[in-house]
Design an enzyme around this catalytic site. Structure first.
Site, PDB file in Angstrom:
ATOM      1  N   ASP A  29       0.806  -1.294  -0.107  1.00 40.58           N
ATOM      2  CA  ASP A  29       0.209   0.359   0.138  1.00 40.58           C
ATOM      3  C   ASP A  29       0.875   1.335   0.072  1.00 40.58           C
ATOM      4  O   ASP A  29       1.788   1.245   0.081  1.00 40.58           O
ATOM      5  CB  ASP A  29      -1.153  -0.057   1.075  1.00 40.58           C
ATOM      6  CG  ASP A  29      -2.258   0.916   1.257  1.00 40.58           C
ATOM      7  OD1 ASP A  29      -2.970   0.891   0.035  1.00 40.58           O
ATOM      8  OD2 ASP A  29      -2.607   1.258   2.107  1.00 40.58           O
ATOM      9  N   HIS A  46       2.110   3.338  -8.943  1.00 33.82           N
ATOM     10  CA  HIS A  46       1.965   1.752  -8.920  1.00 33.82           C
ATOM     11  C   HIS A  46       3.005   1.217  -9.946  1.00 33.82           C
ATOM     12  O   HIS A  46       3.852   0.452  -9.670  1.00 33.82           O
ATOM     13  CB  HIS A  46       1.176   1.714 -10.026  1.00 33.82           C
ATOM     14  CG  HIS A  46      -0.286   1.656  -9.072  1.00 33.82           C
ATOM     15  ND1 HIS A  46      -0.522   1.775  -7.758  1.00 33.82           N
ATOM     16  CD2 HIS A  46      -1.190   2.427  -9.176  1.00 33.82           C
ATOM     17  CE1 HIS A  46      -1.757   1.777  -7.530  1.00 33.82           C
ATOM     18  NE2 HIS A  46      -2.200   3.299  -8.765  1.00 33.82           N
ATOM     19  N   LEU A 140      11.519 -20.810  -4.213  1.00 27.44           N
ATOM     20  CA  LEU A 140      10.055 -19.886  -3.573  1.00 27.44           C
ATOM     21  C   LEU A 140       8.774 -19.564  -4.750  1.00 27.44           C
ATOM     22  O   LEU A 140       9.007 -19.978  -6.178  1.00 27.44           O
ATOM     23  CB  LEU A 140      10.578 -18.281  -3.696  1.00 27.44           C
ATOM     24  CG  LEU A 140      10.066 -17.626  -2.948  1.00 27.44           C
ATOM     25  CD1 LEU A 140      10.704 -16.173  -1.784  1.00 27.44           C
ATOM     26  CD2 LEU A 140       8.788 -16.647  -4.191  1.00 27.44           C
TER      27      LEU A 140
HETATM   28  C1  FPP Z   1      -2.653  -0.223  -3.207  1.00 24.67           C
HETATM   29  O1  FPP Z   1      -1.582   1.097  -3.297  1.00 24.67           O
HETATM   30  C2  FPP Z   1      -1.269  -1.220  -4.287  1.00 24.67           C
HETATM   31  C3  FPP Z   1      -2.378  -1.008  -5.543  1.00 24.67           C
HETATM   32  C4  FPP Z   1      -3.598  -1.542  -5.312  1.00 24.67           C
HETATM   33  C5  FPP Z   1      -1.733  -1.881  -6.234  1.00 24.67           C
HETATM   34  C6  FPP Z   1      -0.057  -2.807  -5.759  1.00 24.67           C
HETATM   35  C7  FPP Z   1       0.181  -2.921  -7.506  1.00 24.67           C
HETATM   36  C8  FPP Z   1       1.429  -2.280  -7.573  1.00 24.67           C
HETATM   37  C9  FPP Z   1       2.851  -2.062  -6.214  1.00 24.67           C
HETATM   38  C10 FPP Z   1       2.227  -3.244  -8.648  1.00 24.67           C
HETATM   39  C11 FPP Z   1       2.638  -4.273  -8.888  1.00 24.67           C
HETATM   40  C12 FPP Z   1       1.509  -5.041  -9.136  1.00 24.67           C
HETATM   41  C13 FPP Z   1       1.138  -6.156 -10.069  1.00 24.67           C
HETATM   42  C14 FPP Z   1       0.299  -6.246 -10.841  1.00 24.67           C
HETATM   43  C15 FPP Z   1       2.573  -7.175  -9.891  1.00 24.67           C
HETATM   44  P1  FPP Z   1      -3.066   2.848  -3.055  1.00 24.67           P
HETATM   45  O2  FPP Z   1      -2.492   2.720  -4.481  1.00 24.67           O
HETATM   46  O3  FPP Z   1      -3.937   2.112  -2.645  1.00 24.67           O
HETATM   47  O4  FPP Z   1      -2.007   3.864  -2.885  1.00 24.67           O
HETATM   48  P2  FPP Z   1      -2.720   5.175  -1.511  1.00 24.67           P
HETATM   49  O5  FPP Z   1      -2.762   3.805  -0.377  1.00 24.67           O
HETATM   50  O6  FPP Z   1      -1.307   5.950  -1.434  1.00 24.67           O
HETATM   51  O7  FPP Z   1      -3.472   5.750  -2.235  1.00 24.67           O
END
Ligand code: FPP
Length: 256
Positions: A29, A46, A140
């Protein structure tokens, strides 16, 4: 006098703690806030999150973690703006295009946990191909929780149990565990959430029953190898009782 724990913390960036969790789950997150703090569009966060995945995965391989589950896209994430959903889908596409060879070389078995409902058929095929290509690797297991929700997973398991005609009195906790997407794998010992929140957000609800939970304010794109080591040191400071009392745990550990 210097406290032992302070010493451990000081060494966190270099030393490996004695106990390494077999299975780690990560709620990645804080990508959006990482980007916002830099005046960038959320989607850049992202992309940086995707880049960060590589070092954490490689660290887990190096540390001897056997299963890593990453929360890449929840069933609730469909509610996000269409453009952001599209970017998250394209990031998984990119990961599959660019990383599978390297993952295979590193002995990583890729598994998808979640539903294929609503996922583009071409992406579905790429996911299945990556799983198939790496299925015999055993260094893994990387569970990619994509279009995943813990409640949905339990519903999926119960439906399959019923389809198999299992009598109600034969349903056990062990059986439900076997019917989950993670059937046959050890439960997570440690669930890490970056970005400062203290929620499970529908992640590994059944499997995480006895996991140690670790939340850090660090945003996912900044969660590096030393931050992972710090989480592992904190895990080593926890005393896992599994519902028992201290004396019983000591007995287990000494074989009494
Ligand atoms: C939450 O951050 C993150 C996600 C919903 C997506 C996680 C994705 C990645 C780390 C990229 C890798 C992806 C794949 C498909 C392998 P948020 O957007 O909720 O952040 P915020 O809380 O700061 O708004």
């Amino acid at each position: 006098m210097v406290n032992v724990l302070d010493n451990q913390k000081k060494n966190a960036s270099v030393a490996l703690p004695p106990v390494i969790p077999q299975h780690i789950g990560i709620i990645m997150d804080g990508n959006g806030r990482w980007a916002k703090a830099r005046g960038l569009p959320r989607t850049q966060g992202h992309h940086r999150g995707k880049e960060n995945l590589r070092q954490i995965l490689e660290s887990c391989v190096e540390f001897g973690v056997k299963v890593l589950t990453i929360y890449a896209f929840s069933t609730e994430n469909w509610e996000r703006p269409v453009g952001e959903v599209r970017v998250l889908m394209s990031i998984l596409n990119l990961v599959l295009d660019q990383e599978v060879k390297r993952l295979h070389k590193n002995g990583v078995q890729v598994r998808h946990i979640g539903s294929m409902d609503g996922v583009d058929p071409r992406l579905q095929k790429k996911i299945m191909d990556a799983c198939e290509h790496t299925r015999d690797n055993d260094r893994l297991v990387l569970n990619v929780a994509f279009n995943y929700g813990g409640r949905g997973e339990i519903v999926h398991a119960v439906r399959n149990i019923m389809r198999d005609g299992v009598a109600p009195e034969d349903v056990t906790e062990e059986m439900i565990g076997r019917y989950l997407y993670t059937g046959g794998q050890p439960d997570p010992d440690l669930i890490i959430r970056t970005g400062g929140e203290f929620r499970l957000s529908n992640f590994l609800l059944w499997q995480g029953s006895y996991a140690e939970y670790y939340s850090t304010p660090t945003f996912w794109p900044d969660f590096d190898k030393s931050a992972l080591l710090e989480a592992l040191w904190e895990f080593n400071r926890r005393r896992r009782r599994f519902g028992m009392i201290d004396e019983q745990i000591d007995g287990h550990q000494t074989g009494n």
